[in-house]
Write an enzyme that holds these catalytic residues in place. Structure first.
Site, PDB file in Angstrom:
ATOM      1  N   ILE A 243       1.050  -0.894   0.089  1.00 37.46           N
ATOM      2  CA  ILE A 243      -0.228  -0.026   0.163  1.00 37.46           C
ATOM      3  C   ILE A 243       0.782   1.502  -0.196  1.00 37.46           C
ATOM      4  CG2 ILE A 243      -0.163  -0.247   2.632  1.00 37.46           C
ATOM      5  CD1 ILE A 243      -3.000   1.005   2.168  1.00 37.46           C
ATOM      6  N   CYS A 244       0.195   2.236  -0.558  1.00 32.12           N
ATOM      7  CA  CYS A 244       0.981   3.717   0.014  1.00 32.12           C
ATOM      8  C   CYS A 244       2.159   3.677  -1.366  1.00 32.12           C
ATOM      9  CB  CYS A 244       1.496   3.855   0.514  1.00 32.12           C
ATOM     10  SG  CYS A 244       1.573   5.794   0.956  1.00 32.12           S
TER      11      CYS A 244
END
Length: 193
Positions: A102-103
């Site tokens: 994620i991210c």
């Protein structure tokens, strides 16, 4: 029981780690936190210290159904540059297990070569770092066994998607209901009016 490994490097994004762990555990998944730091105590980007269960140098790290990498610029950079983490990521992909990030953490997947031929997303600030995949602006992207997501605000959705990809659809539905996430999504427009 399904098992998932979560890699924690100094500077990880706390929301992206703890929320995903919470969702997976609510869904009945055994989650093990793995430290890349010199100790089992790993400090996140907002100075919250989390105690990991094992070290990156521990045995048995390949015996999970999948691996999850939270973001945070410093943490993601470490995951990208640490050869032990890179080897682990490649092993999970090679063995057909789930690989989720994620991210900023998809930069570690990019370096490991697991995004080749896949569709992926990331935090918009890291879009230019994702060169081997077809880039998507979707909040959560599933491409084969690779799951990527955009930022802290999409942590609960990626956690639910990991449950679904583990074959735990009913558990994902229950967790979503119990956390009122399904209610929130159905009523999101009312919040803005």
């Amino acid at each position: 029981m399904k098992k998932f490994l979560v890699l924690l490097a100094e500077g990880f994004e706390e929301t992206e780690a703890v929320t995903a762990v919470d969702v997976l555990r609510r869904g009945g998944v055994k989650v093990v936190l793995c430290s890349l730091a010199p100790t089992l105590l790993v400090e996140g980007s907002r100075n919250i210290v989390v105690k990991a269960d094992v070290s990156i140098d521990s045995d048995g790290l390949h015996n999970f159904d999948g691996i999850y990498l939270p973001g945070g610029v410093k943490g993601a950079t470490t995951l990208r540059d640490d050869e032990r983490a890179q080897k682990l990521i490649r092993s999970y992909k090679k063995n057909g297990k789930l690989v989720a990030a994620i991210c900023a953490a998809p930069i570690a997947l990019e370096r490991a070569g697991v995004l080749k031929g896949e569709t992926a997303t990331s935090n918009p600030d890291f879009k230019d770092h994702i060169k081997d995949a077809t880039y998507s602006e979707d909040p959560v992207v599933v491409s084969g066994k690779v799951i990527t997501s955009r930022a802290a605000g999409t942590t609960l959705p990626i956690g639910l998607e990991i449950l679904r990809q583990l074959g735990l659809e009913k558990e994902a539905e229950k967790v979503s209901h119990d956390m009122l996430f399904d209610f929130l999504m159905k009523n999101c427009e009312k919040v803005h009016s």
